[in-house]
Enzyme design. Sequence first.
Site, short mmCIF file in Angstrom:
data_model
loop_
_atom_site.label_atom_id
_atom_site.label_comp_id
_atom_site.label_asym_id
_atom_site.label_seq_id
_atom_site.Cartn_x
_atom_site.Cartn_y
_atom_site.Cartn_z
N ASP A 150 0.84 -1.19 0.00
CA ASP A 150 0.00 0.00 0.00
C ASP A 150 0.88 1.25 0.00
O ASP A 150 2.04 1.21 0.45
CB ASP A 150 -0.90 0.01 1.23
N LYS A 151 0.32 2.36 -0.44
CA LYS A 151 1.09 3.59 -0.59
C LYS A 151 1.78 4.01 0.71
O LYS A 151 2.92 4.46 0.71
CB LYS A 151 0.17 4.72 -1.06
#
Length: 366
Positions: A150-151
Site C-alpha cells: 500500500d502507498k
Amino acid sequence: MEGRMVGREGEAERISVEIPPEAHGERIDRVLASLLPELSRERIKRLIAEGRVHAGGVPVDAPKRPARAGERVEVLVPRDPPLALVPEDRPLSVHYEDAYLAVVEKPRGVPVHPSPGHETGTLVHALLVRFPELSRAGGELRPGIVHRLDKDTTGLLVVAKSDAVHHRLARLFAAHSVFRGYVAVVHGHPDPPRGTIVAPIGRDPRDRKRMAVVAGGREAITHYRMLLACSSVSLVVLRLETGRTHQIRVHMRHIGHPVVGDSVYGYRRERSGTPLLLHAFGLRFTHPVTKEPVRAYAPPPEDFRAAFFRLCPEGSTSARVPGDSLAPSAPPPEEVWARVEKRLRRLVYGTEEVPSDSFRPDRAGD
C-alpha cells in the site's frame, strides 16, 4: 465474473453483464457497482447520465431505475489516455540485486505504480532509472512489479528483470513459498498473543473502495505474534500466507486490533499525524533461477520507531507472550528496539538458529 463479457469499441471498453436473480428490483446503479467493482457508484451514475449504459438495448434513463433479473446490461466505459512512463531520478534503496531480479525498499507515501491521480512519483518511475530492463508481464504501467505494498506501507518488494523470471516469482508467491514478514503497531493486545487469522476477504458491500472480511471472499491467511505490549498498543510481527489487497489491515481490524495510523480501517479517534505503522521488514525465498537462498531485511523506518515510543513511553513496555519475553523487565528504549530488531533479523536470516520456530502457529480466529 460469470456472465460478464468485455470488448473494445473505438476509444471505449464495452462491458456486458447479466443481472442475477437476487438483484431483481434493486437500483441499477447499486447493482452495477456490485457487479463491476472497478467502477465506483458515482462513476456509474455519470455513465448513465452520458447515455453509456444500456439495458436490453435501451438506454438506462436514471440510476434509480430497477434492475430486472436476467436482463443484459452493457456499459460503455471511455478508456483513459495511456500514461507515459518517464524514468525519474529518485532515491532508491536496493537490498539485493543480480542479473535476474532485485529487492528494493519502498518509502512511505510512494505508490508502487502509476494510477489515476498518481501519474508520477511512483516506485516504478525510480526503478526505471536503476533498471531500464524490467519485466512487462504485469502490464506496461507495472514494469518489474510482482507484488505490491500500500502507498503508506513501507518496506521490501521483489522486482523481476524479465518476463520469465516474473512468472517464476509469481508461482513462488502463489505456492506460499515466499516468507513475507511484517511488523506493525496495533491497538490493544491480541488475545491469544499468537495465532492465525483465517478469514476470506472481498470488496466491502457497503463501500466498494474498501475491502472487508466477507462470506464468499477470497481465502486470506495471516499469521501473527505479539512481541511487546504497552498500556494501549502492541508491537506485532506478522507473516502473510496469502496476499490479498489490504490483507493485514483488514484482518487486524477484523479481530479488533486495527493498525495504528490506518485512516481507512482504523478507529475514527485515531491521533492525527500518526503514520501508518506497518512495515514489510523481511523477504526470504529460493531464487527461481540459481536456486540459491535470497534473504533481505529492512529495519522499520525512524518515524515508525519514534511513533511507537510516543505511544509506548519508557518504562511502559512489558513482555506479554508466555515463554517468549524479550526482557524480564522494561529496559531503556534503545535496548528494547535493539532486541526487537534482533528478533526480526532472526526471522529472515536465522532459520538454522530457531528450527522449531517456523512461525506457523495453530489456526485461530476462523
